[in-house]
Design an enzyme around this catalytic site. Structure first.
Site, PDB file in Angstrom:
ATOM      1  N   CYS A 115      55.877  32.768  34.373  1.00  0.00           N
ATOM      2  CA  CYS A 115      54.691  33.367  34.976  1.00  0.00           C
ATOM      3  C   CYS A 115      53.446  32.527  34.761  1.00  0.00           C
ATOM      4  O   CYS A 115      52.445  32.720  35.444  1.00  0.00           O
ATOM      5  CB  CYS A 115      54.464  34.776  34.416  1.00  0.00           C
ATOM      6  N   GLY A 116      53.477  31.626  33.785  1.00  0.00           N
ATOM      7  CA  GLY A 116      52.338  30.746  33.593  1.00  0.00           C
ATOM      8  C   GLY A 116      51.273  31.307  32.684  1.00  0.00           C
ATOM      9  O   GLY A 116      50.271  30.643  32.416  1.00  0.00           O
TER      10      GLY A 116
END
Length: 282
Positions: A115-116
């Site tokens: 998801c970062g």
């Protein structure tokens, strides 16, 4: 219901000898999970135990935690244009009064490993949403020799893997080493969800005296699923990720990696491993 395996024609080359024959492959199909009629998530899975998979997924998302909170799970008819049922869409209905968290935001925070977002946000999300703080009182104590025996027992119980070589497995063992349940899937996270979902359906949560063994590596997502189900011990035959180790240390989860024969690495929660005094000092 889709089949667990499918047959495909394959060209075999063995020492320059060429032949054609059918091969058995593990089936992979999408499963859409709806919550109270609204689309929530799509996962690629091996058909089978779909209701348990959906229930376990919702445990890991913090939606369900007890059998009585689950009203029903059904396949959605008319999933394709001609009105036939593909058995690839399930709708989970919660019991009246169950409060649904803002899981659209929560999932982006802690479920998707790519998801970062920063690791701290992921760790905080699990810590604040889990219903079952790991509380094995008295603590589960496991001999290293018992842990060492589990991968072979997992492999012996993998029925579909023997035919395809393409499935991950997850199994629950008691602290005495009794095999409680095993599930296979093309995704190891789905196999864990199927285990946890069956435990929810059977009134078995939290799994506070269980050992979870997974084939392959121990990702943050698998550690998250163990914590959300109250499982005190997660063991993997391959490496853990750094964030999985961080989560284990923060929540009190015992995390064992590279479990191969008598060899293993204990990354967190070593107090549950029954080491001899001399070995511990060495």
């Amino acid at each position: 219901m889709g089949r667990v395996t499918e047959r495909r024609k394959v060209l075999r080359i063995r020492d320059e000898h060429v032949s054609s024959r059918p091969d058995t492959l593990v089936a992979e199909e999408p499963l859409e999970i709806r919550l109270n009629g609204k689309p929530l998530a799509i996962t690629m899975r091996t058909p089978g135990d779909d209701f348990a998979l959906a229930a376990g997924f919702l445990v890991s998302e913090g939606v369900l935690g007890a059998t009585e909170e689950l009203q029903s799970i059904v396949y959605c008819a008319g999933a394709v244009q001609d009105g036939s049922n593909t058995y690839n869409v399930v709708d989970v209905r919660t019991a009246p009064g169950v409060v649904i968290p803002d899981i659209t935001l929560e999932r982006n925070v802690y479920t998707t490993s790519s998801c970062g977002l920063c690791g701290k946000a992921s760790l905080d999300a699990v810590r604040t949403t889990t219903r079952f703080a790991i509380d094995d009182t008295p603590p589960v104590r496991i001999e290293p020799s018992l842990l060492a025996s589990l991968p072979d027992r997992l492999r012996e119980a993998q029925r579909v893997f023997d035919r395809t070589g393409g499935l991950h497995a997850a199994a629950l063992f008691s602290e005495a080493g009794e095999l409680l349940d095993i599930r296979e899937d093309v995704g190891r996270h789905n196999a864990v969800d199927k285990l946890v979902g069956r435990a929810l359906q059977n009134g078995g949560l939290p799994l506070s005296r269980a050992i979870l063994l997974v084939s392959g590596r121990a990702s943050f997502e698998l550690a998250q699923k163990a914590v959300m189900a109250g499982i005190p011990v997660l063991a993997a035959v391959s490496a853990p990720s750094s964030l999985a180790v961080d989560l284990a240390a923060e929540t009190g989860l015992t995390l064992v990696g590279f479990l191969r024969g008598p060899n293993m690495n204990v990354y967190a929660g070593e107090h549950r491993i029954a080491l001899r005094a001399a070995a511990a000092q060495g």
